[in-house]
Design a protein around this motif. Structure first.
Motif, PDB file in Angstrom:
ATOM      1  N   ASP A  80       0.739  -1.076   0.082  1.00 41.30           N
ATOM      2  CA  ASP A  80       0.030   0.069   0.097  1.00 41.30           C
ATOM      3  C   ASP A  80       0.860   1.464   0.072  1.00 41.30           C
ATOM      4  N   LEU A  81       1.923   1.236   0.819  1.00 40.99           N
ATOM      5  CA  LEU A  81       2.685   2.481   1.270  1.00 40.99           C
ATOM      6  C   LEU A  81       3.537   2.751   0.026  1.00 40.99           C
ATOM      7  N   ARG A  82       4.093   1.525  -0.893  1.00 43.50           N
ATOM      8  CA  ARG A  82       4.887   1.924  -1.819  1.00 43.50           C
ATOM      9  C   ARG A  82       4.318   2.190  -3.316  1.00 43.50           C
ATOM     10  N   LYS A  83       3.005   2.176  -3.431  1.00 42.33           N
ATOM     11  CA  LYS A  83       2.167   2.590  -4.461  1.00 42.33           C
ATOM     12  C   LYS A  83       2.694   4.191  -4.701  1.00 42.33           C
ATOM     13  N   PRO A  84       2.804   4.498  -5.999  1.00 38.50           N
ATOM     14  CA  PRO A  84       2.924   5.730  -6.686  1.00 38.50           C
ATOM     15  C   PRO A  84       1.561   6.124  -6.812  1.00 38.50           C
ATOM     16  N   GLY A  85       1.072   7.485  -6.286  1.00 38.54           N
ATOM     17  CA  GLY A  85      -0.191   7.970  -6.538  1.00 38.54           C
ATOM     18  C   GLY A  85      -0.794   9.037  -5.700  1.00 38.54           C
ATOM     19  N   ILE A  86      -1.617   9.423  -5.568  1.00 39.20           N
ATOM     20  CA  ILE A  86      -2.268  10.619  -4.971  1.00 39.20           C
ATOM     21  C   ILE A  86      -2.897  10.187  -3.648  1.00 39.20           C
ATOM     22  N   GLU A  87      -2.405  10.767  -2.462  1.00 36.17           N
ATOM     23  CA  GLU A  87      -3.224  10.510  -1.131  1.00 36.17           C
ATOM     24  C   GLU A  87      -3.785  11.636  -0.686  1.00 36.17           C
ATOM     25  N   ILE A  88      -5.264  11.611  -0.438  1.00 35.04           N
ATOM     26  CA  ILE A  88      -5.859  12.796  -0.316  1.00 35.04           C
ATOM     27  C   ILE A  88      -6.171  13.032   1.132  1.00 35.04           C
ATOM     28  N   SER A  89      -6.360  14.342   1.680  1.00 36.82           N
ATOM     29  CA  SER A  89      -6.299  14.520   3.044  1.00 36.82           C
ATOM     30  C   SER A  89      -7.736  15.289   3.486  1.00 36.82           C
ATOM     31  N   GLY A  90      -8.159  14.913   4.509  1.00 38.09           N
ATOM     32  CA  GLY A  90      -9.418  15.895   5.006  1.00 38.09           C
ATOM     33  C   GLY A  90      -9.453  15.294   6.323  1.00 38.09           C
ATOM     34  N   PRO A  91     -10.408  16.233   7.277  1.00 40.11           N
ATOM     35  CA  PRO A  91     -10.859  15.988   8.417  1.00 40.11           C
ATOM     36  C   PRO A  91     -11.772  14.787   8.657  1.00 40.11           C
ATOM     37  N   CYS A  92     -11.483  13.650   9.259  1.00 43.27           N
ATOM     38  CA  CYS A  92     -12.453  12.607   9.362  1.00 43.27           C
ATOM     39  C   CYS A  92     -13.462  12.726  10.477  1.00 43.27           C
ATOM     40  N   SER A  93     -13.501  13.746  10.969  1.00 44.40           N
ATOM     41  CA  SER A  93     -14.560  14.140  12.027  1.00 44.40           C
ATOM     42  C   SER A  93     -15.637  14.896  11.411  1.00 44.40           C
ATOM     43  N   ILE A  94     -15.533  15.275  10.003  1.00 48.20           N
ATOM     44  CA  ILE A  94     -16.494  15.995   9.230  1.00 48.20           C
ATOM     45  C   ILE A  94     -17.099  14.862   8.207  1.00 48.20           C
ATOM     46  N   THR A  95     -18.115  14.229   8.569  1.00 45.93           N
ATOM     47  CA  THR A  95     -18.638  13.099   7.891  1.00 45.93           C
ATOM     48  C   THR A  95     -18.631  13.212   6.192  1.00 45.93           C
ATOM     49  N   SER A  96     -19.011  14.265   5.874  1.00 40.16           N
ATOM     50  CA  SER A  96     -19.291  14.431   4.271  1.00 40.16           C
ATOM     51  C   SER A  96     -18.050  14.441   3.597  1.00 40.16           C
ATOM     52  N   MET A  97     -17.067  15.269   4.333  1.00 43.39           N
ATOM     53  CA  MET A  97     -15.802  15.494   3.791  1.00 43.39           C
ATOM     54  C   MET A  97     -15.004  14.073   3.748  1.00 43.39           C
ATOM     55  N   PHE A  98     -15.269  13.548   4.681  1.00 44.31           N
ATOM     56  CA  PHE A  98     -14.435  11.992   4.747  1.00 44.31           C
ATOM     57  C   PHE A  98     -15.060  11.236   3.633  1.00 44.31           C
ATOM     58  N   ILE A  99     -16.239  10.939   3.480  1.00 50.40           N
ATOM     59  CA  ILE A  99     -17.107  10.260   2.235  1.00 50.40           C
ATOM     60  C   ILE A  99     -16.280  10.910   1.120  1.00 50.40           C
ATOM     61  N   ASN A 100     -16.378  12.191   0.791  1.00 46.46           N
ATOM     62  CA  ASN A 100     -16.054  12.745  -0.357  1.00 46.46           C
ATOM     63  C   ASN A 100     -14.507  12.393  -0.623  1.00 46.46           C
ATOM     64  N   ALA A 101     -13.626  12.361   0.148  1.00 43.08           N
ATOM     65  CA  ALA A 101     -12.224  12.054   0.244  1.00 43.08           C
ATOM     66  C   ALA A 101     -12.229  10.398  -0.240  1.00 43.08           C
ATOM     67  N   LEU A 102     -12.949   9.481   0.335  1.00 36.62           N
ATOM     68  CA  LEU A 102     -13.083   8.124   0.022  1.00 36.62           C
ATOM     69  C   LEU A 102     -13.436   7.833  -1.219  1.00 36.62           C
ATOM     70  N   ASN A 103     -14.477   8.551  -2.037  1.00 33.05           N
ATOM     71  CA  ASN A 103     -15.005   8.252  -3.137  1.00 33.05           C
ATOM     72  C   ASN A 103     -14.174   8.729  -4.315  1.00 33.05           C
ATOM     73  N   PRO A 104     -14.611   8.229  -5.505  1.00 27.57           N
ATOM     74  CA  PRO A 104     -14.269   8.613  -6.710  1.00 27.57           C
ATOM     75  C   PRO A 104     -14.507  10.189  -6.929  1.00 27.57           C
ATOM     76  N   GLY A 105     -13.486  11.150  -7.520  1.00 23.57           N
ATOM     77  CA  GLY A 105     -13.816  12.440  -7.917  1.00 23.57           C
ATOM     78  C   GLY A 105     -14.324  12.547  -9.467  1.00 23.57           C
ATOM     79  N   PRO A 106     -14.502  13.662  -9.875  1.00 25.26           N
ATOM     80  CA  PRO A 106     -15.467  14.047 -10.901  1.00 25.26           C
ATOM     81  C   PRO A 106     -14.735  13.161 -12.230  1.00 25.26           C
ATOM     82  N   GLU A 107     -13.534  12.996 -12.251  1.00 30.77           N
ATOM     83  CA  GLU A 107     -13.218  11.928 -13.436  1.00 30.77           C
ATOM     84  C   GLU A 107     -13.371  10.456 -13.078  1.00 30.77           C
ATOM     85  N   GLY A 108     -13.853  10.176 -11.806  1.00 30.06           N
ATOM     86  CA  GLY A 108     -14.216   8.679 -11.752  1.00 30.06           C
ATOM     87  C   GLY A 108     -13.059   7.934 -11.314  1.00 30.06           C
ATOM     88  N   GLU A 109     -11.803   8.640 -10.764  1.00 30.55           N
ATOM     89  CA  GLU A 109     -10.774   7.959 -10.176  1.00 30.55           C
ATOM     90  C   GLU A 109     -10.752   8.149  -8.706  1.00 30.55           C
TER      91      GLU A 109
END
Length: 375
Positions: A80-109
């Motif tokens: 996991d930690l050796r994968k090159p790629g994007i790591e997104i960050s945000g407050p996990c106490s704000i549920t909507s933001m946490f869910i958005n961070a875990l979900n695909p973005g507008p381009e589906g990735e």
């Protein structure tokens, strides 16, 4: 005396469900074992800062030690930690933001990893830490959802593989005044780490996932050793962690840490995974240590950039070199651009991020080449 009678906390939403006798017994054990240790580490921090500000003796490279000699390596780093790629960050106490961070973005990735944060972007209240613990557990179990009644919007985790989780708790310098053992506030780093290991960590271990932490604001190898002992004590106390993979990445965001990166990997021992190149907090820490030095006058800190400022760039070159030497992962710092309704603002921000990441890629490739040619 039962631990449950020694532990008191403010009745914030969701707390009673988490702070049951089994958890408070575990927490009290950690508090008893490490509270005095935390006080000594904080006192050492104060001494280092006083030496710099009052006596003109800033942090410096420690004497050679076992940590800087030989050809030791950190244990093999999880895939996991050796994968090159994007790591997104945000407050996990704000549920909507946490869910958005875990979900695909507008381009589906989806991002490769998620930094579920209860530190810099958290509210630093007990209610935030409690909500973060609930949300992390629900996310691991893929049960996290949220209804925004004002915007009439539903948030749910989308199907598909989730990013891996990087848990970031509050630092050693903070206490949680709304939770006490024998009337003394619990250290916030101990509380957050304990909650994550006890709840989300149990769920991750049951699913065969690695339990990964970012360690913020560390200033010495002794502080890294504290986390090693905290993880060890948790393994002893919680049987479900016995065979679990627990690994930690040090956030290089203080001036003393710059001089002890290799020593910190050594001190973390079996839990060491890598080093992360922070920026804003690192610059703030440098300011803190040089503020009384009349020769250390900086321009606006927006102009002190990794691409243009040699001493900042050299810190991260050294970080990459140490990680390559010791088999750890070097992780690039956070790009802090936020989405904006204005397309032009997003274009400029995106170009800034691209230039930053391209610079890091070139420097990492150069460091790898130098390392190969010297061995």
């Amino acid at each position: 005396m039962p631990a449950s009678s020694r532990v008191t906390f403010e009745p914030v939403e969701g707390a009673a469900e988490l702070f049951d006798p089994a958890f408070t017994d575990y927490l009290a054990t950690l508090h008893d074992r490490f509270d005095a240790r935390v006080a000594r580490l904080r006192a050492r921090r104060a001494e280092m800062l006083a030496d710099a500000l009052q006596h003109g003796k800033p942090p410096a490279t420690p004497a050679p030690s076992e940590a800087t000699r030989g050809d030791w390596k950190v244990p093999p780093v999880p895939a996991d930690l050796r994968k090159p790629g994007i790591e997104i960050s945000g407050p996990c106490s704000i549920t909507s933001m946490f869910i958005n961070a875990l979900n695909p973005g507008p381009e589906g990735e989806r991002a490769e990893g998620d930094l579920d944060d209860d530190e810099d972007s958290g509210g630093h209240r007990l209610v935030d830490t409690v909500r973060a613990a609930h949300n992390r557990l629900a996310a691991v179990n893929r049960e996290l959802q949220f209804t925004d009644t004002e915007r009439k919007r539903e948030y749910k985790i989308a199907p598909g593989e989730l990013p891996f989780f990087m848990h970031r708790e509050r630092g050693l310098h903070l206490d949680e005044s709304d939770m006490r053992v024998d009337g003394r506030p619990v250290n916030a780093a101990i509380l957050g780490t304990a909650l994550t290991l006890f709840y989300a960590g149990r769920a991750q271990a049951g699913r065969g996932q690695g339990i990964y932490f970012y360690l913020p604001k560390l200033e010495s190898a002794d502080e890294a050793a504290f986390y090693r002992e905290l993880f060890d004590a948790s393994r002893e106390r919680l049987p479900f962690l016995g065979a679990a993979t627990i690994r930690a990445v040090v956030l290089v965001e203080s001036l003393p840490c710059v001089y002890e990166m290799e020593e910190m990997l050594w001190a973390l021992g079996p839990y060491a995974a890598g080093l992360n190149a922070a920026r804003w907090d690192l610059k703030a820490s440098i300011f803190e240590y040089v503020m009384t030095d009349p020769k250390s006058v900086w321009p606006d800190r927006f102009g002190v950039d990794i691409k243009t400022t040699p001493f900042i760039a050299n810190i991260f070159r050294r970080l990459v070199a140490i990680c390559l030497k010791r088999g750890a992962v070097p992780i690039g710092g956070m790009a802090t651009a936020l989405p904006n309704p204005d397309p032009e603002v997003n274009r400029v921000a995106g170009e800034s991020i691209r230039k930053d990441k391209e610079w890091r890629r070139r420097r990492a490739s150069s460091a790898a080449g130098s390392r190969t040619s010297s061995t």
